[in-house]
Motif scaffolding. Structure first.
Motif, mmCIF file in Angstrom:
data_model
loop_
_atom_site.group_PDB
_atom_site.id
_atom_site.type_symbol
_atom_site.label_atom_id
_atom_site.label_comp_id
_atom_site.label_asym_id
_atom_site.label_seq_id
_atom_site.Cartn_x
_atom_site.Cartn_y
_atom_site.Cartn_z
ATOM 1 N N ARG A 1 0.835 -1.213 0.000
ATOM 2 C CA ARG A 1 0.000 0.000 0.000
ATOM 3 C C ARG A 1 0.862 1.252 0.000
ATOM 4 N NH1 ARG A 1 -4.414 -1.849 4.640
ATOM 5 N NH2 ARG A 1 -5.632 -3.271 3.303
ATOM 6 N N LEU A 2 1.935 1.249 0.801
ATOM 7 C CA LEU A 2 2.795 2.423 0.872
ATOM 8 C C LEU A 2 3.494 2.664 -0.460
ATOM 9 C CD1 LEU A 2 4.141 4.707 2.404
ATOM 10 C CD2 LEU A 2 5.824 3.066 3.284
ATOM 11 N N ALA A 3 3.988 1.592 -1.108
ATOM 12 C CA ALA A 3 4.678 1.747 -2.390
ATOM 13 C C ALA A 3 3.719 2.329 -3.440
ATOM 14 C CB ALA A 3 5.238 0.406 -2.854
ATOM 15 N N GLU A 4 2.495 1.849 -3.491
ATOM 16 C CA GLU A 4 1.525 2.360 -4.459
ATOM 17 C C GLU A 4 1.152 3.804 -4.168
ATOM 18 O OE1 GLU A 4 -1.598 -0.453 -4.055
ATOM 19 O OE2 GLU A 4 -0.662 -1.968 -5.356
ATOM 20 N N THR A 5 1.029 4.142 -2.876
ATOM 21 C CA THR A 5 0.697 5.519 -2.508
ATOM 22 C C THR A 5 1.830 6.468 -2.879
ATOM 23 O OG1 THR A 5 -0.649 4.706 -0.658
ATOM 24 C CG2 THR A 5 0.043 7.018 -0.598
ATOM 25 N N LEU A 6 3.073 6.051 -2.636
ATOM 26 C CA LEU A 6 4.216 6.891 -2.995
ATOM 27 C C LEU A 6 4.279 7.118 -4.503
ATOM 28 C CD1 LEU A 6 6.979 5.398 -0.652
ATOM 29 C CD2 LEU A 6 5.918 7.655 -0.476
ATOM 30 N N ALA A 7 3.993 6.062 -5.277
ATOM 31 C CA ALA A 7 4.001 6.219 -6.732
ATOM 32 C C ALA A 7 2.950 7.228 -7.175
ATOM 33 C CB ALA A 7 3.772 4.871 -7.404
ATOM 34 N N ALA A 8 1.760 7.187 -6.557
ATOM 35 C CA ALA A 8 0.702 8.128 -6.920
ATOM 36 C C ALA A 8 1.086 9.557 -6.546
ATOM 37 C CB ALA A 8 -0.599 7.722 -6.233
ATOM 38 N N LEU A 9 1.660 9.726 -5.369
ATOM 39 C CA LEU A 9 2.068 11.063 -4.935
ATOM 40 C C LEU A 9 3.168 11.632 -5.823
ATOM 41 C CD1 LEU A 9 2.089 10.569 -1.050
ATOM 42 C CD2 LEU A 9 0.467 11.923 -2.392
ATOM 43 N N ARG A 10 4.027 10.776 -6.341
ATOM 44 C CA ARG A 10 5.151 11.227 -7.152
ATOM 45 C C ARG A 10 4.813 11.280 -8.643
ATOM 46 N NH1 ARG A 10 9.581 7.417 -3.929
ATOM 47 N NH2 ARG A 10 9.586 8.672 -2.005
ATOM 48 N N GLY A 11 3.561 10.971 -8.987
ATOM 49 C CA GLY A 11 3.132 11.075 -10.371
ATOM 50 C C GLY A 11 3.700 10.001 -11.270
ATOM 51 N N ARG A 12 3.954 8.832 -10.741
ATOM 52 C CA ARG A 12 4.501 7.750 -11.552
ATOM 53 C C ARG A 12 3.395 6.766 -11.916
ATOM 54 N NH1 ARG A 12 10.135 5.469 -9.610
ATOM 55 N NH2 ARG A 12 10.169 5.127 -11.869
ATOM 56 N N PRO A 13 3.471 6.150 -13.099
ATOM 57 C CA PRO A 13 2.393 5.238 -13.512
ATOM 58 C C PRO A 13 2.294 4.011 -12.620
ATOM 59 C CG PRO A 13 4.250 5.136 -15.039
ATOM 60 C CD PRO A 13 4.505 6.305 -14.133
ATOM 61 N N LEU A 14 3.422 3.488 -12.158
ATOM 62 C CA LEU A 14 3.455 2.327 -11.266
ATOM 63 C C LEU A 14 4.579 2.523 -10.266
ATOM 64 C CD1 LEU A 14 3.054 -0.659 -13.789
ATOM 65 C CD2 LEU A 14 1.326 0.167 -12.178
ATOM 66 N N ALA A 15 4.509 1.764 -9.180
ATOM 67 C CA ALA A 15 5.575 1.827 -8.182
ATOM 68 C C ALA A 15 6.850 1.247 -8.777
ATOM 69 C CB ALA A 15 5.171 1.050 -6.926
ATOM 70 N N GLY A 16 7.933 2.009 -8.709
ATOM 71 C CA GLY A 16 9.219 1.542 -9.200
ATOM 72 C C GLY A 16 10.107 1.097 -8.069
ATOM 73 N N LEU A 17 11.376 0.908 -8.386
ATOM 74 C CA LEU A 17 12.313 0.430 -7.373
ATOM 75 C C LEU A 17 12.464 1.435 -6.236
ATOM 76 C CD1 LEU A 17 14.343 -1.689 -6.441
ATOM 77 C CD2 LEU A 17 16.083 -0.557 -7.837
ATOM 78 N N THR A 18 12.459 2.720 -6.569
ATOM 79 C CA THR A 18 12.616 3.736 -5.523
ATOM 80 C C THR A 18 11.482 3.651 -4.506
ATOM 81 O OG1 THR A 18 13.711 5.208 -7.098
ATOM 82 C CG2 THR A 18 12.857 6.196 -5.075
ATOM 83 N N GLU A 19 10.242 3.599 -4.975
ATOM 84 C CA GLU A 19 9.098 3.520 -4.063
ATOM 85 C C GLU A 19 9.101 2.195 -3.286
ATOM 86 O OE1 GLU A 19 8.724 6.591 -6.722
ATOM 87 O OE2 GLU A 19 8.831 4.464 -7.280
ATOM 88 N N THR A 20 9.472 1.122 -3.971
ATOM 89 C CA THR A 20 9.471 -0.187 -3.315
ATOM 90 C C THR A 20 10.506 -0.227 -2.195
ATOM 91 O OG1 THR A 20 8.831 -1.169 -5.427
ATOM 92 C CG2 THR A 20 9.617 -2.656 -3.722
ATOM 93 N N LEU A 21 11.701 0.313 -2.451
ATOM 94 C CA LEU A 21 12.735 0.316 -1.408
ATOM 95 C C LEU A 21 12.357 1.249 -0.261
ATOM 96 C CD1 LEU A 21 16.102 0.208 -3.378
ATOM 97 C CD2 LEU A 21 15.001 -1.615 -2.077
ATOM 98 N N ASP A 22 11.703 2.359 -0.569
ATOM 99 C CA ASP A 22 11.232 3.242 0.511
ATOM 100 C C ASP A 22 10.231 2.502 1.401
ATOM 101 O OD1 ASP A 22 12.804 5.299 -0.346
ATOM 102 O OD2 ASP A 22 11.208 6.352 -1.426
ATOM 103 N N ALA A 23 9.356 1.713 0.786
ATOM 104 C CA ALA A 23 8.387 0.943 1.568
ATOM 105 C C ALA A 23 9.070 -0.148 2.375
ATOM 106 C CB ALA A 23 7.343 0.329 0.628
ATOM 107 N N VAL A 24 10.084 -0.771 1.812
ATOM 108 C CA VAL A 24 10.826 -1.799 2.545
ATOM 109 C C VAL A 24 11.506 -1.202 3.762
ATOM 110 C CG1 VAL A 24 12.832 -3.337 2.416
ATOM 111 C CG2 VAL A 24 11.179 -3.302 0.563
ATOM 112 N N ARG A 25 12.148 -0.047 3.579
ATOM 113 C CA ARG A 25 12.838 0.585 4.710
ATOM 114 C C ARG A 25 11.850 0.983 5.807
ATOM 115 N NH1 ARG A 25 14.910 4.585 2.299
ATOM 116 N NH2 ARG A 25 17.169 4.184 2.284
ATOM 117 N N ALA A 26 10.756 1.589 5.426
ATOM 118 C CA ALA A 26 9.825 2.130 6.419
ATOM 119 C C ALA A 26 9.021 1.049 7.126
ATOM 120 C CB ALA A 26 8.870 3.125 5.745
#
Length: 783
Positions: A305-330
């Motif tokens: 959920r966090l990875a998908e939310t970050l992708a939406a906030l950042r205007g990306r079509p899908l969650a990428g590696l950056t959003e996925t790693l941010d979700a893993v860390r948090a």
């Protein structure tokens, strides 16, 4: 982009989005020939891609026949577009050609500014980074993910390649990134396209780097391209084959000059159907749980959920590696960068190691190594692992010999761990194994020494011995030959060693060579080697060290004295191993020596006795006429300590020598050096003999302020090397009062001095910002 008979498929090397697009384009275009950007020599081995044992990641390795050190790699992963094209061609029984410049030109020197890059296939600039910058993105990886990796499949599979070609054409129109080498490469590619047309192919698919598409889209005259290629240097003869590669190596800037930062992630994107993020986060959770991190299914759900939310906030079509790693860390790692690094290493990069069939071309040395790896059950792996060997077992002994032979040949597949290096045992070894792809090049280089591992190691050892210039190199080589079981090399190496030892008069060289030779003698029991010649050589070196040590220590500066102290310690331990029965001054069958202050050597003829005599002589070489006339205090103090530890001096004699050194007649710096040498190796001596501590405390308390400043760094270094508990105890004894006096009374038994106690109350109150409660009678005293 199509041109009647040719489809130019511009790709990003090692891009999973490009790989999927190439697969779709080839399925739609249905070519009758596939041309791929790659070294022309690779056509000889491309048929091996049909073998089930050729498992990516793999790489094409080309090296000069006459100089294997000149080598280049073209790596391919499962998600590489070139590999997808190769597999399509072999699966559909289509002719496949590699159309780039032959690798033999890459190893020849280019002149007149022909090459802006250093190796085959290098680009002077990253065109994708230029496009990302033009699009307003500062991260080309993230931009590529958004516009390619996360793009939905197009109805026309060739349309995306037309868009890429248009973008690259705009770059090329501005003259960005184009080099002389690119012009030569593209001229050769155009020649190969013409050759495919002449061969009768009517639907030709060309898979090349997107940057080259504009250069291949417009065909100049044949004469134009021939004129360009006429400037090529003479081609070097090369051999080419497939070798295993790793994801970790893909993450480095090798091959095409476009290192993939996240090969493990790209592999997951390419091989996963549907949404890749939940599956990848599930793998991350499994990895963290295996490392004892408390991760549950609820953590995975929240991370998705966090990875998908970050992708939406950042205007990306899908969650990428950056959003996925941010979700893993948090979520999964609870903010821990240490746990996140584990995920990066194992999943983002990964340790995948490819496989190559036995049918792949290889030098005889490589084939012999593969045979030994199979027979000894030592399978190469990219992930580091520990290996403990018991040399009393035949298989473990053979494994040890193989690893030592490979190290001699420059193939550091196994590295001895500290437990193996420092152990005094002779039947156990510990190794850390990690296979690296570049070992294939080193094996090709080592093939000049022989066709089998043993033969190559023997010849390499003999060649190294003949080229050695220092005695320590030769004794270390002798040790290696014994460890590697190279009995065929020992006679030649020993002859060179004997000649070098006879001519070398530098005691430091002799002292540095002796320990390795003595260690080599210890391997005879378990490894079954004949060490009679070694024993004679070691004894001869030891005798020469004993004779030459005292005069060699005279007049040394601080740096040379420190180096000599290390040599003396090593020789002391080596002689104890070489002559164990007399190491403590005891001849075989006699009572232990009780020498106290005598400086003369004992009557025993043992090597340990002669070494003790050399130490006594060194301890007496005081600088009577200045520093250049005697041995440094560091070495004299070390000699006394070694004699004391071996029972050849008693504590009373050691105390007498310390008292003389710390007298006012000696220079403080020399005295401090003597103390450093005496205390090196353990300061508990000061605790067991309070008289020595009292002498040292008395001397240190009596030096002037100027002298104290000079000797303080030396003393701090000395005491910093002592065990923490020893330092604490020494400090406590010094602080307790005069050393040697009766122990201080317990705190409870002391009479309280109230006047002194009251005098500090105002200061404490000021520091603590409180109003002091001072007895009325104390106020008068403190005002």
């Amino acid at each position: 982009m199509t041109n009647a008979e040719v489809a130019l498929l511009g790709i990003r090397h090692h891009g999973p989005g490009s790989a999927r697009a190439v697969a779709a384009a080839l399925a739609q275009w249905q070519p009758d020939a596939v041309l791929i950007e790659g070294p022309a020599e690779a056509e000889a081995v491309v048929h091996l891609a049909a073998e089930k044992d050729l498992v990516p990641p793999v790489a094409l390795l080309a090296h000069a026949v006459d100089d294997p050190a000149k080598a280049a790699f073209w790596p391919y992963a499962e998600f590489s577009p070139e590999w997808v094209a190769i597999r399509h061609a072999v699966d559909h029984d289509l002719p496949v050609r590699f159309i780039d410049l032959p690798a033999g030109y890459g190893f020849a020197p280019f002149t007149d500014g022909d090459a802006d890059g250093d190796g085959p296939g290098e680009l002077p600039a990253d065109p994708l980074a230029l496009l990302a910058e033009a699009a307003g993105h500062d991260d080309p990886e993230r931009w590529w993910e958004d516009v390619v990796e996360h793009r939905a499949p197009a109805a026309d599979a060739l349309a995306p390649f037309a868009a890429v070609a248009e973008a690259m054409g705009a770059l090329r129109a501005e003259g960005l990134g184009e080099s002389r080498r690119d012009q030569l490469r593209e001229a050769h590619m155009r020649q190969q396209i013409r050759a495919a047309r002449r061969a009768g192919h009517r639907r030709i698919a060309v898979v090349c780097g997107a940057f080259h598409v504009p250069g291949l889209a417009t065909m100049p005259t044949v004469a134009h391209d021939r004129a360009l290629l006429a400037a090529l240097p003479k081609k070097v003869r090369v051999d080419i084959t497939w070798i295993p590669w790793t994801h970790r190596r893909l993450s480095q800037a090798t091959g095409y000059g476009a290192g993939v930062q996240s090969p493990g992630w790209y592999h997951h994107l390419f091989t996963t159907e549907g949404d890749p993020v939940p599956r990848w986060l599930t793998r991350a959770a499994e990895l963290l749980r295996a490392a004892d991190h408390p991760v549950s299914s609820a953590h995975v759900i929240e991370a998705v959920r966090l990875a998908e939310t970050l992708a939406a906030l950042r205007g990306r079509p899908l969650a990428g590696l950056t959003e996925t790693l941010d979700a893993v860390r948090a979520v999964l790692c609870e903010g821990s960068d240490v746990a996140l690094e584990l995920v990066r290493e194992r999943l983002v990069v990964g340790d995948a190691l490819g496989e190559v069939p036995d049918a792949a071309p290889a030098v005889p040395l490589q084939r012999d190594l593969a045979r030994l790896q199979r027979s000894l059950r030592l399978k190469p792996a990219a992930a580091p692992r520990e290996l403990d060997l018991d040399l009393r077992k035949d298989t473990d002994a053979a494994r040890s010999r193989l690893l030592h032979r490979l190290r001699l040949l420059g193939v550091e597949w196994g590295v001895p761990t500290s437990s193996s290096v420092n152990s005094t045992g002779t039947f156990r070894e510990s190794w850390r194994l990690c296979w690296q792809p570049e070992f294939a090049v080193r094996i090709a280089e080592a093939a000049q020494w022989g066709t089998t591992v043993e033969e190559a190691a023997v010849n390499k050892a003999v060649g190294t011995a003949r080229a050695a210039v220092e005695l320590a190199e030769l004794t270390g080589l002798v040790e290696t030959c014994l460890l590697a079981g190279l009995s065929g090399a020992l006679p030649a190496v020993m002859r060179v060693l004997a000649d070098c030892a006879a001519l070398d008069t530098d005691v430091a060289h002799l002292a540095g060579a002796l320990p390795a030779l003595v260690r080599a003698l210890r391997y005879g029991d378990v490894r079954g080697t004949d060490h009679e010649a070694l024993a004679g050589a070691a004894a001869g070196l030891a005798e020469r060290v004993c004779v030459g040590l005292p005069p060699a220590c005279v007049g040394l500066d601080a740096e040379s004295a420190a180096a000599m102290r290390a040599r003396i310690d090593e020789v002391h331990g080596a002689i104890a191993l070489l002559d164990p029965e007399t190491a403590t001054g005891t001849a075989p069958g006699t009572a232990p020596s009780t020498a106290t202050g005598a400086d003369s050597a004992t009557d025993a003829d043992g090597l340990a006795d002669r070494w003790a005599a050399a130490l006594r002589s060194l301890a007496r070489r005081e600088p009577t006429g200045g520093p250049a006339t005697g041995a440094p205090g560091l070495l004299r103090g070390r000699a006394v300590r070694l004699l004391l530890d071996d029972g050849r001096l008693d504590s009373e004699e050691a105390g007498r020598r310390l008292r003389l050194v710390l007298s006012v007649a000696n220079a403080p710096a020399d005295a401090a050096g003597w103390v450093e040498g005496f205390l090196t190796g353990g300061g508990a001596l000061l605790l067991h003999d309070p008289r020595l501590l009292a002498l040292l405390d008395e001397w240190l308390g009596g030096v002037s302020d100027e002298v104290f400043t000079d000797v303080l760094p030396l003393l701090r270094r000395t005491f910093a090397g002592l065990e923490a508990g020893v330092r604490t105890t020494i400090g406590g004894r010094v602080a307790a009062g005069p050393l040697g006096a009766a122990p201080a009374a317990p705190e409870a038994a002391r009479e309280l001095d109230r006047d002194r106690a009251d005098s500090v109350v105002p200061v404490l109150a000021l520091l603590l910002s409180v109003r002091p409660k001072i007895p009325r009678q104390a106020v008068g005293r403190n005002t």
